[in-house]
Design a protein around this motif. Structure first.
Motif, PDB file in Angstrom:
ATOM      1  N   MET A 111       0.847  -1.183   0.000  1.00 44.20           N
ATOM      2  CA  MET A 111       0.000   0.000   0.000  1.00 44.20           C
ATOM      3  C   MET A 111       0.886   1.238   0.000  1.00 44.20           C
ATOM      4  O   MET A 111       2.007   1.220   0.531  1.00 44.20           O
ATOM      5  N   ALA A 112       0.354   2.323  -0.566  1.00 39.29           N
ATOM      6  CA  ALA A 112       1.049   3.602  -0.569  1.00 39.29           C
ATOM      7  C   ALA A 112       0.022   4.721  -0.491  1.00 39.29           C
ATOM      8  O   ALA A 112      -1.133   4.546  -0.927  1.00 39.29           O
ATOM      9  N   GLU A 113       0.432   5.872   0.081  1.00 34.82           N
ATOM     10  CA  GLU A 113      -0.397   7.081   0.048  1.00 34.82           C
ATOM     11  C   GLU A 113      -1.831   6.779   0.505  1.00 34.82           C
ATOM     12  O   GLU A 113      -2.795   6.974  -0.237  1.00 34.82           O
ATOM     13  N   VAL A 114      -1.977   6.298   1.728  1.00 30.30           N
ATOM     14  CA  VAL A 114      -3.285   5.946   2.283  1.00 30.30           C
ATOM     15  C   VAL A 114      -3.873   7.179   2.968  1.00 30.30           C
ATOM     16  O   VAL A 114      -3.257   7.741   3.871  1.00 30.30           O
ATOM     17  N   VAL A 115      -5.061   7.597   2.530  1.00 31.66           N
ATOM     18  CA  VAL A 115      -5.653   8.847   3.007  1.00 31.66           C
ATOM     19  C   VAL A 115      -7.106   8.628   3.411  1.00 31.66           C
ATOM     20  O   VAL A 115      -7.879   8.008   2.671  1.00 31.66           O
ATOM     21  N   LEU A 116      -7.461   9.152   4.582  1.00 30.53           N
ATOM     22  CA  LEU A 116      -8.862   9.291   4.978  1.00 30.53           C
ATOM     23  C   LEU A 116      -9.153  10.770   5.132  1.00 30.53           C
ATOM     24  O   LEU A 116      -8.415  11.491   5.824  1.00 30.53           O
ATOM     25  N   ILE A 117     -10.195  11.229   4.443  1.00 31.22           N
ATOM     26  CA  ILE A 117     -10.661  12.609   4.539  1.00 31.22           C
ATOM     27  C   ILE A 117     -12.004  12.595   5.269  1.00 31.22           C
ATOM     28  O   ILE A 117     -12.944  11.940   4.815  1.00 31.22           O
ATOM     29  N   ASP A 118     -12.083  13.294   6.373  1.00 36.27           N
ATOM     30  CA  ASP A 118     -13.293  13.365   7.187  1.00 36.27           C
ATOM     31  C   ASP A 118     -13.946  14.732   6.954  1.00 36.27           C
ATOM     32  O   ASP A 118     -13.433  15.746   7.404  1.00 36.27           O
ATOM     33  N   GLY A 119     -15.057  14.744   6.199  1.00 38.95           N
ATOM     34  CA  GLY A 119     -15.808  15.985   6.041  1.00 38.95           C
ATOM     35  C   GLY A 119     -15.935  16.512   4.623  1.00 38.95           C
ATOM     36  O   GLY A 119     -16.682  17.455   4.378  1.00 38.95           O
ATOM     37  N   LEU A 120     -15.212  15.908   3.665  1.00 41.57           N
ATOM     38  CA  LEU A 120     -15.286  16.335   2.263  1.00 41.57           C
ATOM     39  C   LEU A 120     -15.390  15.116   1.361  1.00 41.57           C
ATOM     40  O   LEU A 120     -14.654  14.147   1.547  1.00 41.57           O
ATOM     41  N   ALA A 121     -16.285  15.169   0.387  1.00 44.75           N
ATOM     42  CA  ALA A 121     -16.383  14.123  -0.637  1.00 44.75           C
ATOM     43  C   ALA A 121     -15.616  14.620  -1.859  1.00 44.75           C
ATOM     44  O   ALA A 121     -16.087  15.508  -2.574  1.00 44.75           O
ATOM     45  N   LEU A 122     -14.419  14.084  -2.066  1.00 47.04           N
ATOM     46  CA  LEU A 122     -13.504  14.612  -3.080  1.00 47.04           C
ATOM     47  C   LEU A 122     -13.490  13.764  -4.351  1.00 47.04           C
ATOM     48  O   LEU A 122     -13.759  12.559  -4.320  1.00 47.04           O
ATOM     49  N   ALA A 123     -13.147  14.415  -5.446  1.00 43.40           N
ATOM     50  CA  ALA A 123     -12.981  13.731  -6.727  1.00 43.40           C
ATOM     51  C   ALA A 123     -11.593  13.093  -6.796  1.00 43.40           C
ATOM     52  O   ALA A 123     -10.688  13.486  -6.048  1.00 43.40           O
ATOM     53  N   PRO A 124     -11.395  12.132  -7.702  1.00 40.43           N
ATOM     54  CA  PRO A 124     -10.073  11.510  -7.844  1.00 40.43           C
ATOM     55  C   PRO A 124      -8.972  12.513  -8.146  1.00 40.43           C
ATOM     56  O   PRO A 124      -7.805  12.271  -7.814  1.00 40.43           O
ATOM     57  N   THR A 125      -9.313  13.640  -8.760  1.00 36.02           N
ATOM     58  CA  THR A 125      -8.310  14.634  -9.122  1.00 36.02           C
ATOM     59  C   THR A 125      -7.703  15.326  -7.910  1.00 36.02           C
ATOM     60  O   THR A 125      -6.714  16.057  -8.047  1.00 36.02           O
ATOM     61  N   SER A 126      -8.237  15.081  -6.714  1.00 38.11           N
ATOM     62  CA  SER A 126      -7.580  15.549  -5.487  1.00 38.11           C
ATOM     63  C   SER A 126      -6.390  14.667  -5.122  1.00 38.11           C
ATOM     64  O   SER A 126      -5.569  15.052  -4.282  1.00 38.11           O
ATOM     65  N   PHE A 127      -6.291  13.485  -5.737  1.00 37.18           N
ATOM     66  CA  PHE A 127      -5.289  12.490  -5.358  1.00 37.18           C
ATOM     67  C   PHE A 127      -4.389  12.052  -6.510  1.00 37.18           C
ATOM     68  O   PHE A 127      -3.325  11.466  -6.280  1.00 37.18           O
ATOM     69  N   GLY A 128      -4.829  12.260  -7.744  1.00 41.10           N
ATOM     70  CA  GLY A 128      -4.068  11.789  -8.889  1.00 41.10           C
ATOM     71  C   GLY A 128      -4.387  12.576 -10.138  1.00 41.10           C
ATOM     72  O   GLY A 128      -5.280  13.436 -10.144  1.00 41.10           O
ATOM     73  N   GLU A 129      -3.649  12.258 -11.207  1.00 33.23           N
ATOM     74  CA  GLU A 129      -3.863  12.926 -12.495  1.00 33.23           C
ATOM     75  C   GLU A 129      -3.431  11.987 -13.611  1.00 33.23           C
ATOM     76  O   GLU A 129      -2.609  11.089 -13.414  1.00 33.23           O
ATOM     77  N   PHE A 130      -4.000  12.205 -14.787  1.00 33.92           N
ATOM     78  CA  PHE A 130      -3.548  11.458 -15.959  1.00 33.92           C
ATOM     79  C   PHE A 130      -2.266  12.091 -16.487  1.00 33.92           C
ATOM     80  O   PHE A 130      -2.141  13.311 -16.536  1.00 33.92           O
TER      81      PHE A 130
END
Length: 270
Positions: A191-210
């Motif tokens: 596993m790498a870059e494991v994130v829990l965000i409490d309070g916001l429903a984020l899009a994948p673009t908050s974590f990665g990009e093409f």
């Protein structure tokens, strides 16, 4: 099929541009060691809104529709993460023996369940999962969404949260576990870059990009500037002596059967 773009395979060094974000370390979860990390959650920023993001790489080998793990067992479910209240109240992300992802919340019955159509069976590749939830959304299908490698998934089974449901993933007093169900179901892999965000429903673009040069390749970006919330955390696995360290400064996760030797340089960018 065509549901999932490529993630960086281990042998495509050219896919990682010289510029861009570099993930230095991952954590190895060797099933034979029965490894996991855990911590008890506190009062959440939101009982209804949040996001999970995790990069992972399978250590098991697909075998005619079932899985052969490193111990030679077939038909093994591998849990990426659970949030455990008790046997009747918990949430889980797992890869089933048939190589399908199943993400659910169970409260004496399924409050939410998304069973992804795409198969997870490439042991040479890193995958990226984003699970975003917002039970305040008036549209049932928008209350829980899974993205793999930046692409929203379709589901063999889709049970949506009821409006304004409380979500177990960041629930007070629940035991959040990484790499295990509760007393079984260990992951075998990385596993790498494991994130829990409490309070916001984020899009994948908050974590990665093409990748701009290879637009089918999904790669990580720097997440350190995100707003994590009360129960949120960020595992970057950069401290070998404290692999459960929350790089966002919150309460660390406790490692069980994980040691400095489990810090690895096989990552989504390396």
């Amino acid at each position: 099929g065509g549901l999932m773009p490529l993630i960086l395979p281990g042998n495509v060094a050219s896919a990682t541009a010289a510029v861009g974000y570099d993930v230095a370390n991952s954590c190895r979860f060797n099933r034979g060691d029965e490894p996991y990390m855990h911590k008890t959650l506190v009062t959440p920023t939101s009982t209804k809104i949040g996001t999970l993001s995790v990069w992972w790489k399978e250590g098991v080998s697909p075998n005619n529709g079932t899985n052969l793990d490193t111990e030679g067992d077939t038909g093994v479910a591998r849990f990426l993460m659970t949030s455990w209240g008790d046997a009747n109240n918990h949430a889980a992300i797992l890869i089933n023996a048939g190589n399908t992802m199943d993400l659910f919340q169970y409260n004496s019955g399924y409050s939410s369940q998304l069973k992804v159509n795409a198969l997870i069976r490439d042991v040479a590749a890193w995958y990226h999962l984003v699970f975003a939830w917002d039970t305040t959304d008036s549209t049932a299908a928008d209350r829980n969404k899974i993205y793999i490698n930046g692409v929203e998934q379709t589901y063999e089974v889709q049970t949506n949260y009821d409006e304004d449901d409380a979500v177990s993933w960041n629930a007070a007093d629940y035991a959040l576990r990484v790499g295990q169900r509760n007393s079984n179901g260990w992951l075998d892999g990385y596993m790498a870059e494991v994130v829990l965000i409490d309070g916001l429903a984020l899009a994948p673009t908050s974590f990665g990009e093409f990748d701009s040069d290879s637009p089918t390749i999904w790669k990580p970006i720097d997440v350190s500037g995100l707003t994590f919330g009360n129960n949120g955390f960020y595992l970057d696995f950069e401290d070998a002596d404290n692999l459960g360290n929350d790089a966002n400064g919150g309460t660390d996760l406790t490692e069980v059967n994980i040691a400095a030797v489990d810090q690895c340089t096989d990552t989504p960018t390396n």
